[in-house]
Design an enzyme around this catalytic site. Structure first.
Site: not given
Length: 309
Positions: A67, A72, A158-159, A182, A208, A210, A212, A265
């Site tokens: 992702d 970014y 997303s969001n 997402q 996203w 996940p 914290g 992970n």
């Protein structure tokens, strides 16, 4: 003797990679595509070379879902990591996101072509509108055109949990319905109402932060309930949290560049949380988000945020 030890280590690592990869569950999306429900996030990575190294290592160790986003600024690093890994492109689920300054019919199609060039790929598996501000409708129309052209396989939002009206608007407007939704989601903010709505609309929820995120200062890792469950399974708190995501039917994309964390992970498929442990995890919910930028502030600041190539 030394050769046999080295050979054994190589075989062991290969077996671990194959085992992790084979156990990652898939979600069947509302367009029939199957998406791995576990992957690697790429937010806040300082540069393409670090990103390329992390992606190469992740793909060689069982990850098949990446992702990323134009915002970014490391899509080239992601693309290089894919090439360096040797994993066939068709075996990888690649997600990216269009930024609000790229929204608009005609404008977004150009941005998609530029994104494909940065990533060095012919298609993207899932493309999100990154934020619910600006001309997202124009962006969505172009994204639908890109799907028909074979450049994009699935669309997502997303969001869009910033307001009920935004979520409803995109559901009503879209000719190609969102396949993935997402949002920030973790044991302290389990987003139950949004998950219920997405489920009713046959949309997969992807999380996203996940674990914290950095803004949480490791709060979830220090939670006594999570620590107790981790001790019972001889696992880390991060692994317990990610296992909870998987058993809840969510998709999780924890970010990491450190090889140790990347390995940690994904090593969550050799155990299961008991029904009692799952209930204990669910009891932690207080709908406490760690990222709380208002929609008004997003409109004020993000619309003026130019993403350099």
């Amino acid at each position: 003797m030394i050769k046999r030890i080295i050979f054994g280590l190589v075989i062991g690592i290969a077996a671990m990679t194959t085992n992790a990869q084979s156990q990652v569950p898939y979600a069947e999306l509302n367009n029939g595509l199957k998406m791995p429900r576990f992957g690697i996030g790429t937010f806040n990575v300082p540069g393409d070379s670090i990103m390329a190294d992390a992606i190469t290592f992740a793909l060689k160790n069982g990850y098949r879902h990446i992702d990323t986003a134009h915002a970014y600024r490391i899509e080239r690093g992601v693309g290089q990591g894919i090439k360096d890994s040797g994993v066939p492109r068709e075996d990888i689920w690649l997600t990216s996101k269009i930024w609000p300054t790229e929204y608009g019919e005609g404008k977004t199609l150009k941005a998609i072509d530029e994104m494909l060039e940065r990533l060095g790929v012919d298609y993207i598996d899932l493309l999100y509108v990154h934020q619910p501000i600006g001309d997202w409708r124009g962006a969505w129309r172009d994204m639908e055109k890109a799907v028909k052209a074979g450049k994009i396989r699935a669309l997502g939002i997303s969001n869009f949990d910033a307001a009920d009206s935004l979520y409803n608007a995109v559901i009503e407007f879209a000719k190609i319905k969102p396949a993935v939704f997402q949002i920030e989601c973790h044991p302290y903010a389990q987003r139950l109402e949004w998950r219920k709505r997405a489920d009713a609309d046959n949309i997969q929820v992807e999380c996203w932060f996940p674990l914290g995120g950095a803004m949480s200062n490791g709060a979830l890792f220090k939670d006594p309930t999570i620590m107790k469950i981790a001790e019972a399974h001889d696992k880390t708190p991060a692994q317990i949290i990610l296992r909870w995501h998987i058993q809840e039917g969510l998709s999780a994309i924890p970010g990491a560049t450190d090889h140790g964390y990347i390995t940690e992970n994904i090593n969550i498929f050799d155990f299961e949380l008991t029904p009692e442990e799952m209930e204990a995890m669910r009891s932690l919910n207080k709908e406490q988000r760690f990222f709380n930028m208002s929609l008004e502030d997003k409109q004020k600041y993000l619309l003026n945020m130019k993403i350099e190539d």
